[in-house]
Enzyme design. Structure first.
Site, PDB file in Angstrom:
ATOM      1  N   GLY A   1       0.765  -1.247   0.000  1.00  0.00           N
ATOM      2  CA  GLY A   1       0.000   0.000   0.000  1.00  0.00           C
ATOM      3  C   GLY A   1       0.787   1.282   0.000  1.00  0.00           C
TER       4      GLY A   1
ATOM      5  N   GLU B   1       4.150   3.966   5.966  1.00  0.00           N
ATOM      6  CA  GLU B   1       2.945   3.136   5.859  1.00  0.00           C
ATOM      7  C   GLU B   1       1.832   3.957   5.210  1.00  0.00           C
ATOM      8  OE1 GLU B   1       1.475   0.516   5.525  1.00  0.00           O
ATOM      9  OE2 GLU B   1       0.944  -0.446   7.428  1.00  0.00           O
ATOM     10  N   ASP B   2       0.949   3.270   4.500  1.00  0.00           N
ATOM     11  CA  ASP B   2      -0.160   3.988   3.864  1.00  0.00           C
ATOM     12  C   ASP B   2      -1.200   4.452   4.877  1.00  0.00           C
ATOM     13  OD1 ASP B   2      -0.976   1.390   4.424  1.00  0.00           O
ATOM     14  OD2 ASP B   2      -1.838   0.989   2.457  1.00  0.00           O
TER      15      ASP B   2
ATOM     16  N   ASP C   1      -4.801   1.734  10.844  1.00  0.00           N
ATOM     17  CA  ASP C   1      -6.204   1.432  11.119  1.00  0.00           C
ATOM     18  C   ASP C   1      -6.269   0.940  12.570  1.00  0.00           C
ATOM     19  OD1 ASP C   1      -8.915   1.029  10.394  1.00  0.00           O
ATOM     20  OD2 ASP C   1      -8.526  -1.050   9.888  1.00  0.00           O
ATOM     21  N   THR C   2      -6.216  -0.364  12.812  1.00  0.00           N
ATOM     22  CA  THR C   2      -6.165  -0.843  14.200  1.00  0.00           C
ATOM     23  C   THR C   2      -4.796  -0.591  14.830  1.00  0.00           C
ATOM     24  OG1 THR C   2      -5.405  -3.029  13.541  1.00  0.00           O
ATOM     25  CG2 THR C   2      -7.795  -2.699  13.672  1.00  0.00           C
ATOM     26  N   GLY C   3      -3.758  -0.471  13.992  1.00  0.00           N
ATOM     27  CA  GLY C   3      -2.389  -0.305  14.491  1.00  0.00           C
ATOM     28  C   GLY C   3      -1.659  -1.629  14.676  1.00  0.00           C
TER      29      GLY C   3
ATOM     30  N   THR D   1      -0.750  -3.952  12.491  1.00  0.00           N
ATOM     31  CA  THR D   1       0.322  -4.184  11.516  1.00  0.00           C
ATOM     32  C   THR D   1       1.567  -3.413  11.940  1.00  0.00           C
ATOM     33  OG1 THR D   1      -1.321  -4.384   9.764  1.00  0.00           O
ATOM     34  CG2 THR D   1       0.950  -3.999   9.070  1.00  0.00           C
TER      35      THR D   1
ATOM     36  N   LYS E   1      -6.613   6.454  11.188  1.00  0.00           N
ATOM     37  CA  LYS E   1      -8.027   6.395  11.612  1.00  0.00           C
ATOM     38  C   LYS E   1      -8.049   6.206  13.121  1.00  0.00           C
ATOM     39  CE  LYS E   1      -9.675   3.638   7.665  1.00  0.00           C
ATOM     40  NZ  LYS E   1     -10.256   2.323   7.312  1.00  0.00           N
TER      41      LYS E   1
ATOM     42  N   PHE F   1     -13.614   3.390   4.685  1.00  0.00           N
ATOM     43  CA  PHE F   1     -12.686   2.559   3.928  1.00  0.00           C
ATOM     44  C   PHE F   1     -12.261   3.334   2.686  1.00  0.00           C
ATOM     45  CE2 PHE F   1     -10.909  -0.745   1.375  1.00  0.00           C
ATOM     46  CZ  PHE F   1     -10.239  -1.502   2.329  1.00  0.00           C
TER      47      PHE F   1
ATOM     48  N   ASP G   1      -5.775  -0.224  -1.669  1.00  0.00           N
ATOM     49  CA  ASP G   1      -6.666  -1.044  -2.493  1.00  0.00           C
ATOM     50  C   ASP G   1      -7.901  -1.511  -1.752  1.00  0.00           C
ATOM     51  OD1 ASP G   1      -5.299  -2.950  -0.751  1.00  0.00           O
ATOM     52  OD2 ASP G   1      -6.194  -4.476  -2.020  1.00  0.00           O
TER      53      ASP G   1
ATOM     54  N   ARG H   1      -5.652   0.895  -6.699  1.00  0.00           N
ATOM     55  CA  ARG H   1      -4.366   1.405  -6.200  1.00  0.00           C
ATOM     56  C   ARG H   1      -3.847   2.559  -7.063  1.00  0.00           C
ATOM     57  NH1 ARG H   1      -2.190  -2.061  -2.248  1.00  0.00           N
ATOM     58  NH2 ARG H   1      -2.604  -4.264  -2.549  1.00  0.00           N
TER      59      ARG H   1
HETATM   60  P1  IMP Z   1      -4.023  -2.196  10.756  1.00  0.00           P
HETATM   61  O1  IMP Z   1      -3.113  -3.323  11.095  1.00  0.00           O
HETATM   62  O2  IMP Z   1      -5.436  -2.486  11.182  1.00  0.00           O
HETATM   63  O3  IMP Z   1      -3.552  -0.851  11.231  1.00  0.00           O
HETATM   64  O4  IMP Z   1      -4.139  -2.176   9.192  1.00  0.00           O
HETATM   65  C1  IMP Z   1      -3.201  -1.667   8.380  1.00  0.00           C
HETATM   66  C2  IMP Z   1      -3.387  -2.159   6.973  1.00  0.00           C
HETATM   67  O5  IMP Z   1      -4.751  -2.444   6.661  1.00  0.00           O
HETATM   68  C3  IMP Z   1      -2.974  -1.079   6.016  1.00  0.00           C
HETATM   69  O6  IMP Z   1      -1.619  -1.171   5.720  1.00  0.00           O
HETATM   70  C4  IMP Z   1      -3.854  -1.370   4.812  1.00  0.00           C
HETATM   71  O7  IMP Z   1      -3.220  -2.301   3.977  1.00  0.00           O
HETATM   72  C5  IMP Z   1      -5.104  -1.996   5.387  1.00  0.00           C
HETATM   73  N1  IMP Z   1      -6.192  -1.011   5.520  1.00  0.00           N
HETATM   74  C6  IMP Z   1      -6.728  -0.533   6.665  1.00  0.00           C
HETATM   75  N2  IMP Z   1      -7.688   0.368   6.417  1.00  0.00           N
HETATM   76  C7  IMP Z   1      -7.760   0.478   5.075  1.00  0.00           C
HETATM   77  C8  IMP Z   1      -8.562   1.290   4.190  1.00  0.00           C
HETATM   78  O8  IMP Z   1      -9.408   2.109   4.568  1.00  0.00           O
HETATM   79  N3  IMP Z   1      -8.321   1.116   2.865  1.00  0.00           N
HETATM   80  C9  IMP Z   1      -7.414   0.240   2.368  1.00  0.00           C
HETATM   81  N4  IMP Z   1      -6.640  -0.520   3.164  1.00  0.00           N
HETATM   82  C10 IMP Z   1      -6.817  -0.401   4.510  1.00  0.00           C
END
Ligand code: IMP
Length: 177
Positions: free
Chosen positions: A45, A99-100, A103-105, A107, A131, A152, A159, A165
């Site tokens: 991403g 990082e793109d 979201d939850t953090g 990753t 977010k 989203f 993507d 993308r």
């Molecule tokens: P996390 O581990 O929940 O923070 O998620 C991170 C990963 O989820 C990002 O690197 C994205 O690949 C994917 N992701 C989370 N939210 C979105 C979104 O709104 N659009 C696209 N990809 C997302």
């Protein structure tokens, strides 16, 4: 339904992204003067953000990539795998993890632990989008593009099921149902 049936509305325009990326690049350059720096993009991403960002950082630097996977479609599983490691040792180097979206953090948490084991001199985080409403772990972001709500988003590298993308802006998908 085929993803190509999605309608995508502009959420953050190309020009707003360009302006913000230039500011972030200047901040990263200011903070890393004279430091051996590696900018690490999280695949896939971040690839467009990273490409624009490194050109806005007026410093000698190295670029590498790391791969992580947690999502299938738009649903989080809570489990994060490192799917590709760095290509060169980074011990003693100053890393900026790019990082793109946060979201939850989860990753980012996994990647920070993984990269700390490579013994960098410092490790900073740059993410284009965050977010806060969805955060499950606290991640200290050093360089942030935009705070967004619980939407989203796609485009500019992001993507939905591998689609969208290549859009030059960040958009919100309105499913054509
Ligand atoms: P996390 O581990 O929940 O923070 O998620 C991170 C990963 O989820 C990002 O690197 C994205 O690949 C994917 N992701 C989370 N939210 C979105 C979104 O709104 N659009 C696209 N990809 C997302």
């Amino acid at each position: 339904m085929a993803a190509s049936a999605d309608r995508v509305e502009v959420f953050i325009s190309e020009s707003r992204i360009r302006e913000r990326v230039e500011q972030l690049g200047r901040e990263i350059a200011r903070d890393h003067q004279g430091q051996a720096t590696t900018m690490v993009g999280v695949l896939k991403g971040s690839f467009i953000f990273l490409a624009d960002l490194v050109r806005a950082v007026d410093l000698p630097l190295e670029v590498d990539f790391i791969g992580a996977s947690s999502y299938e479609g738009t649903t989080t599983t809570g489990e994060v795998r490192v799917t590709r490691d760095l290509s060169r040792p980074v011990e003693g180097r100053h890393l900026v993890l790019v990082e793109d979206i946060l979201d939850t953090g989860l990753t980012m948490r996994r990647l920070l632990d993984h990269l700390q084991a490579h013994r960098p001199a410092s490790l900073k985080i740059c993410c284009l989008l965050e977010k806060p409403a969805r955060a499950r772990v606290r991640i200290p972001v050093d360089y942030r593009g935009f705070l967004i709500g619980d939407e989203f988003v796609v485009g500019y590298g992001l993507d939905k099921d591998e689609q969208h993308r290549n859009l030059p802006y960040v958009g919100v998908v309105r499913s054509a149902t």
